[in-house]
Design a protein around this motif. Sequence first.
Motif, PDB file in Angstrom:
ATOM      1  N   LEU A 461       0.768  -1.375  -0.009  1.00 35.18           N
ATOM      2  CA  LEU A 461      -0.022  -0.102  -0.136  1.00 35.18           C
ATOM      3  C   LEU A 461       0.971   1.341   0.104  1.00 35.18           C
ATOM      4  CD1 LEU A 461      -3.144   0.842   0.169  1.00 35.18           C
ATOM      5  CD2 LEU A 461      -2.629   0.740   2.674  1.00 35.18           C
ATOM      6  N   ASP A 463       0.342   5.387  -0.508  1.00 39.52           N
ATOM      7  CA  ASP A 463      -0.480   6.679  -0.835  1.00 39.52           C
ATOM      8  C   ASP A 463      -1.787   6.266  -1.072  1.00 39.52           C
ATOM      9  OD1 ASP A 463       1.665   8.440  -0.652  1.00 39.52           O
ATOM     10  OD2 ASP A 463       2.312   8.137  -2.615  1.00 39.52           O
ATOM     11  N   GLY A 464      -2.276   5.248  -0.511  1.00 39.87           N
ATOM     12  CA  GLY A 464      -3.739   4.836  -0.584  1.00 39.87           C
ATOM     13  C   GLY A 464      -4.105   4.089  -1.657  1.00 39.87           C
ATOM     14  N   ARG A 465      -3.089   3.421  -2.353  1.00 39.07           N
ATOM     15  CA  ARG A 465      -3.053   2.705  -3.569  1.00 39.07           C
ATOM     16  C   ARG A 465      -2.443   1.405  -3.405  1.00 39.07           C
ATOM     17  NH1 ARG A 465      -3.914   3.647  -9.504  1.00 39.07           N
ATOM     18  NH2 ARG A 465      -4.723   1.723  -9.971  1.00 39.07           N
ATOM     19  N   TYR A 467      -0.270  -1.797  -4.852  1.00 38.16           N
ATOM     20  CA  TYR A 467       0.616  -2.319  -5.823  1.00 38.16           C
ATOM     21  C   TYR A 467       0.933  -3.530  -5.886  1.00 38.16           C
ATOM     22  CZ  TYR A 467       0.925   2.963  -6.889  1.00 38.16           C
ATOM     23  OH  TYR A 467       0.786   4.210  -7.332  1.00 38.16           O
ATOM     24  N   PRO A 489       0.296  -1.010 -10.310  1.00 34.69           N
ATOM     25  CA  PRO A 489      -0.935  -0.717  -9.555  1.00 34.69           C
ATOM     26  C   PRO A 489      -1.750  -1.665  -9.856  1.00 34.69           C
ATOM     27  CG  PRO A 489      -0.343   1.131 -10.831  1.00 34.69           C
ATOM     28  CD  PRO A 489       0.646   0.067 -11.112  1.00 34.69           C
ATOM     29  N   ASP A 491      -5.907  -2.982  -9.790  1.00 35.02           N
ATOM     30  CA  ASP A 491      -7.093  -2.557  -9.779  1.00 35.02           C
ATOM     31  C   ASP A 491      -8.303  -3.798  -9.635  1.00 35.02           C
ATOM     32  OD1 ASP A 491      -6.900   0.157 -10.143  1.00 35.02           O
ATOM     33  OD2 ASP A 491      -6.341  -0.451 -12.516  1.00 35.02           O
ATOM     34  N   VAL A 511     -12.606   1.370  -2.350  1.00 34.71           N
ATOM     35  CA  VAL A 511     -11.114   1.221  -2.809  1.00 34.71           C
ATOM     36  C   VAL A 511     -11.129   1.321  -4.337  1.00 34.71           C
ATOM     37  CG1 VAL A 511      -8.917   0.237  -2.853  1.00 34.71           C
ATOM     38  CG2 VAL A 511     -10.054   0.183  -0.725  1.00 34.71           C
TER      39      VAL A 511
END
Length: 512
Positions: A461, A463-465, A467, A489, A491, A511
């Motif tokens: 995780l 920056d809130g994303r 990977y 990233p 999805d 998310v």
Amino acid sequence: MGVRTSVRCVIAAVVVSVLFFASACNAQGDFKFRIVQVAPTYPELAAYIEVLDADGALVSGLEPKDLVATLDGKPVTVSSFAPDDGGAAFVFLVDISRSLRASHIVQVRKVLSEWIDAMGPQDRAAIVTFGETVKLLSDYTDSKEDLKKIAGSLEAQDQLTLLHQAIIYGLELGRRADPDLAARRSLVVISDGMDDSRGSATKDEVLRRLAEEPLPIYAVGFYVPPMNETKKRGLETLGEFARASGGEIFVAEEDSLADAFRKAMSRARATYKAVLDASSFEADGQPHRISFVLQVDDRLYRESRDVRLIDLRLVPGMAPAPPASPEEVSAPQAEAPKLQPNGSAAKPASKKRSSLPSVPLLMAIAALIAVLALLFLISKRRSRSVEEGESHISTDPTQAPSSTTAKGVRLRLTVVKGAEASKDYDIEVAPAVTIGRLPRDNVVVIKGDAGVSGRHCEIFLEDGRLYVRDLNSTNGTFVNGIAIKKPQPLDDSDTLLLGRTELRVSLPKEVV
């Protein structure tokens, strides 16, 4: 008269049909046409093909114009088609259980040394033994001296046999992507075909691996007369492995083991190499159907196989370390103390201290006192500011400053393809989780897939994303069929391919 004529016509038609069918069968029996291996050297494909006559010798005189190739039904260019004169990487899997008699092991040492002596400048070989354990005695090397030394030291000593586990381990070695290894790979198995150790891989697991990513197995099967049902089943299983892989089995009795081994050595070399241009196809890591049609005079020979298109240039860890041996690896030992000339352990040299502190030490103490004094003054000023400003702080909750707690993101990984298909892994990424084969090193443990490395990849995780990044795995990490070289990233509904295991990512709505 009309009836007789009709009968004669029918008889003539039957005779012609029988002759035509017999001719066709004979034509198909003239040559043995078979795909042995397809190496994914994308954007090219290297296909190694047997074209053998009735005596088992390689047919000569064939050219690229004689071979037609298609990939998923679409024509591909055959840039070259000729007898293979390049190097090869051999993995010798040697049974060291006591089913080998003393006379067997003497012959094994001799014929292994013969094969090693016949290796060309581009050839490499590894030696693995299997009995109660599977041991890598020598990783790939071109040192004939080292290989022959190991071959000469082989002894039959174990009571049980881990044949299935050894073949899976050999397949892992055979799939290595080291830059100095030739694309042509072969496993040479010397065994009676028996696997009698509990906890070993199953026969079905071996066949599944061979169906998904075959490498040719040239098996030298031996038995001690007289033949019985148990020995027969063992050799039948070994032959099934060899045929499923694109290789062959050569069965020998006690006195003919060397002859069978030499036949295997000759057959492993007797292939054509076809180089195909696959640049117009995407290297998505998925199976694609490759088909060949060979025309010799007026006869046609057909053969097909599935192959995964993988661009090895994009796979992290192009030259990975050799697969870990199934045996426990001992912990690194502390460095031994150096010895004095008299044999006693050397002690650290003692330093004579001065009775008075040095000038640099006095300066350091003075600087420390100054820093402490400065910090004390700053803290007093801050406390005064807080006291003076307390009356101005609002108690209205709508104006209270917001605070966020560091928390992870929950997600679900669903096994779409693999040994644990349909299994769900519900995990929380805070801040990272690893995925791999070894239970002690990972949050998500993939079982039943030797193509997954010990620590294969990591989801993290930032920056809130979310990977994913590859951890220098042997076979790489693929996101939606594309090999990743840097953090990618993730999805919702993305797929991860690790070895032969495919995972689907499901993210919560907040998310996505």
